[in-house]
Scaffold this motif. Structure first.
Motif, PDB file in Angstrom:
ATOM      1  N   MET A   1      23.212  -0.930  -7.597  1.00  0.00           N
ATOM      2  CA  MET A   1      21.807  -2.027  -7.277  1.00  0.00           C
ATOM      3  C   MET A   1      20.596  -1.277  -7.287  1.00  0.00           C
ATOM      4  SD  MET A   1      22.430  -4.178  -3.761  1.00  0.00           S
ATOM      5  CE  MET A   1      20.841  -5.148  -3.084  1.00  0.00           C
ATOM      6  N   GLY A   2      19.667  -2.019  -7.758  1.00  0.00           N
ATOM      7  CA  GLY A   2      18.268  -1.520  -7.672  1.00  0.00           C
ATOM      8  C   GLY A   2      17.506  -1.545  -6.133  1.00  0.00           C
ATOM      9  N   GLU A   3      16.677  -0.653  -6.181  1.00  0.00           N
ATOM     10  CA  GLU A   3      15.870  -0.908  -4.991  1.00  0.00           C
ATOM     11  C   GLU A   3      14.623  -1.736  -5.024  1.00  0.00           C
ATOM     12  OE1 GLU A   3      16.350   3.958  -3.710  1.00  0.00           O
ATOM     13  OE2 GLU A   3      14.508   3.231  -4.620  1.00  0.00           O
ATOM     14  N   LEU A   4      14.079  -2.091  -4.169  1.00  0.00           N
ATOM     15  CA  LEU A   4      12.966  -2.991  -3.900  1.00  0.00           C
ATOM     16  C   LEU A   4      11.702  -2.124  -3.827  1.00  0.00           C
ATOM     17  CD1 LEU A   4      11.414  -5.685  -3.467  1.00  0.00           C
ATOM     18  CD2 LEU A   4      12.171  -5.968  -1.342  1.00  0.00           C
ATOM     19  N   ILE A   5      10.994  -1.908  -4.575  1.00  0.00           N
ATOM     20  CA  ILE A   5       9.675  -1.306  -4.507  1.00  0.00           C
ATOM     21  C   ILE A   5       8.622  -2.071  -4.112  1.00  0.00           C
ATOM     22  CG2 ILE A   5       8.117   0.363  -5.959  1.00  0.00           C
ATOM     23  CD1 ILE A   5      10.298   0.495  -8.055  1.00  0.00           C
ATOM     24  N   VAL A   6       8.133  -1.498  -2.992  1.00  0.00           N
ATOM     25  CA  VAL A   6       6.997  -2.265  -2.454  1.00  0.00           C
ATOM     26  C   VAL A   6       5.826  -1.540  -2.382  1.00  0.00           C
ATOM     27  CG1 VAL A   6       6.091  -3.451  -0.049  1.00  0.00           C
ATOM     28  CG2 VAL A   6       8.565  -3.246  -0.607  1.00  0.00           C
ATOM     29  N   ILE A   7       4.631  -2.256  -3.300  1.00  0.00           N
ATOM     30  CA  ILE A   7       3.316  -1.779  -3.471  1.00  0.00           C
ATOM     31  C   ILE A   7       2.173  -2.208  -2.773  1.00  0.00           C
ATOM     32  CG2 ILE A   7       1.816  -1.095  -5.386  1.00  0.00           C
ATOM     33  CD1 ILE A   7       4.311  -1.652  -7.373  1.00  0.00           C
ATOM     34  N   ARG A   8       1.580  -1.554  -2.085  1.00  0.00           N
ATOM     35  CA  ARG A   8       0.423  -2.048  -1.488  1.00  0.00           C
ATOM     36  C   ARG A   8      -0.558  -1.852  -2.458  1.00  0.00           C
ATOM     37  NH1 ARG A   8      -3.347  -0.826   3.725  1.00  0.00           N
ATOM     38  NH2 ARG A   8      -4.561  -2.692   3.495  1.00  0.00           N
ATOM     39  N   HIS A   9      -1.444  -2.989  -2.560  1.00  0.00           N
ATOM     40  CA  HIS A   9      -2.663  -3.044  -3.468  1.00  0.00           C
ATOM     41  C   HIS A   9      -3.605  -1.996  -3.031  1.00  0.00           C
ATOM     42  CE1 HIS A   9      -5.496  -4.223  -0.312  1.00  0.00           C
ATOM     43  NE2 HIS A   9      -4.683  -5.292   0.069  1.00  0.00           N
ATOM     44  N   GLY A  10      -4.461  -1.651  -4.020  1.00  0.00           N
ATOM     45  CA  GLY A  10      -5.273  -0.486  -3.906  1.00  0.00           C
ATOM     46  C   GLY A  10      -6.328  -0.794  -3.036  1.00  0.00           C
ATOM     47  N   GLN A  11      -7.343   0.309  -2.794  1.00  0.00           N
ATOM     48  CA  GLN A  11      -8.411  -0.109  -1.638  1.00  0.00           C
ATOM     49  C   GLN A  11      -9.597  -0.936  -1.921  1.00  0.00           C
ATOM     50  OE1 GLN A  11     -11.789   2.635  -1.376  1.00  0.00           O
ATOM     51  NE2 GLN A  11     -10.872   3.767   0.164  1.00  0.00           N
ATOM     52  N   THR A  12     -10.105  -1.658  -0.774  1.00  0.00           N
ATOM     53  CA  THR A  12     -10.970  -2.637  -1.025  1.00  0.00           C
ATOM     54  C   THR A  12     -11.804  -2.185  -0.102  1.00  0.00           C
ATOM     55  OG1 THR A  12     -10.245  -4.267   0.776  1.00  0.00           O
ATOM     56  CG2 THR A  12      -9.237  -4.720  -1.614  1.00  0.00           C
ATOM     57  N   GLU A  13     -13.174  -2.831  -0.073  1.00  0.00           N
ATOM     58  CA  GLU A  13     -14.221  -2.782   0.884  1.00  0.00           C
ATOM     59  C   GLU A  13     -13.697  -2.766   2.406  1.00  0.00           C
ATOM     60  OE1 GLU A  13     -16.973  -1.015   0.903  1.00  0.00           O
ATOM     61  OE2 GLU A  13     -16.983  -0.625  -1.304  1.00  0.00           O
ATOM     62  N   TRP A  14     -13.075  -4.045   2.289  1.00  0.00           N
ATOM     63  CA  TRP A  14     -12.349  -4.367   3.764  1.00  0.00           C
ATOM     64  C   TRP A  14     -11.547  -3.552   4.371  1.00  0.00           C
ATOM     65  CZ3 TRP A  14     -12.271 -10.532   4.782  1.00  0.00           C
ATOM     66  CH2 TRP A  14     -13.608 -10.838   4.682  1.00  0.00           C
ATOM     67  N   SER A  15     -10.576  -2.945   3.180  1.00  0.00           N
ATOM     68  CA  SER A  15      -9.438  -2.087   3.938  1.00  0.00           C
ATOM     69  C   SER A  15     -10.023  -0.575   4.292  1.00  0.00           C
ATOM     70  CB  SER A  15      -8.338  -1.877   2.911  1.00  0.00           C
ATOM     71  OG  SER A  15      -8.667  -1.352   1.774  1.00  0.00           O
TER      72      SER A  15
END
Length: 195
Positions: A1-15
């Motif tokens: 069974m595979g893994e669920l890879i959760v990627i947070r988007h890259g930096q924004t001015e707001w983050s």
């Protein structure tokens, strides 16, 4: 069974400034684009069988720069609708709502275009995503490109916990990976907030 890879988007001015960016389509900064590009090498070894992304440009651009192919935008992966708190920092919110905590108190209502969401509504969206992804994991890894608070809710729901347990997870930094897996048939976090 595979893994669920959760990627947070890259930096924004707001983050970078700590502003709540729910439905506002804030673009990646140059640093955010570099973060996304740096993911390509690590993700190439995984070769996900399916990739889903929030339809917001910061997530789609992260997927593109990370060299993910076959990306399917999924409206259920969009960030929490922060309603009247959209664009505000936690400190600004606490000026009018002392002691405010997103996980306990939720968001204030906004206008017709941003009415706000409850934690239960966000959890229902992540449950729908997980229902679509689980069967695909039989064929290998699946990746999702999403947002910080949504990723925390998705993870707690993966673990079978109440969405309010999301407060126990550290906020994933922009441009990071987390891996959700199973161990002896039970859902686990294999890695969290990996730069």
């Amino acid at each position: 069974m595979g893994e669920l890879i959760v990627i947070r988007h890259g930096q924004t001015e707001w983050s970078l400034s700590g502003r709540h960016a729910g439905r506002t389509d804030v673009p990646l900064t140059e640093a955010g684009e570099a973060q996304a590009r740096s993911l390509a090498g690590r993700l190439a070894r995984r070769r996900p069988v399916a990739v889903f992304s929030s339809p917001l440009s910061r997530a789609l651009r992260t997927a593109e720069l990370a060299d993910l192919t076959g990306v399917k935008p999924d409206p259920d992966l969009v960030e929490w609708d922060y309603g009247g708190y959209e664009g505000l920092t936690a400190a600004q919110i606490r000026e009018t709502s002392p002691g405010w905590d997103l996980w306990r108190d939720g968001v204030g209502p906004g206008g017709a275009d941003r009415p706000g969401e409850t934690l239960q509504q966000v959890a229902a969206r992540t449950d729908a995503v997980l229902d679509r992804i689980r069967p695909l994991l039989a064929d290998g890894d699946v990746a999702v490109v999403a947002h910080g608070h949504l990723a925390r809710v998705l993870t707690t729901r993966w673990l079978g916990l109440n969405a309010s347990a999301s407060r126990l997870l550290g906020h994933p930094h922009p441009g990071t990976l987390s891996f959700l897996a199973t161990e002896d048939g039970q859902p686990v976090i294999a890695a969290w907030n990996v730069p």
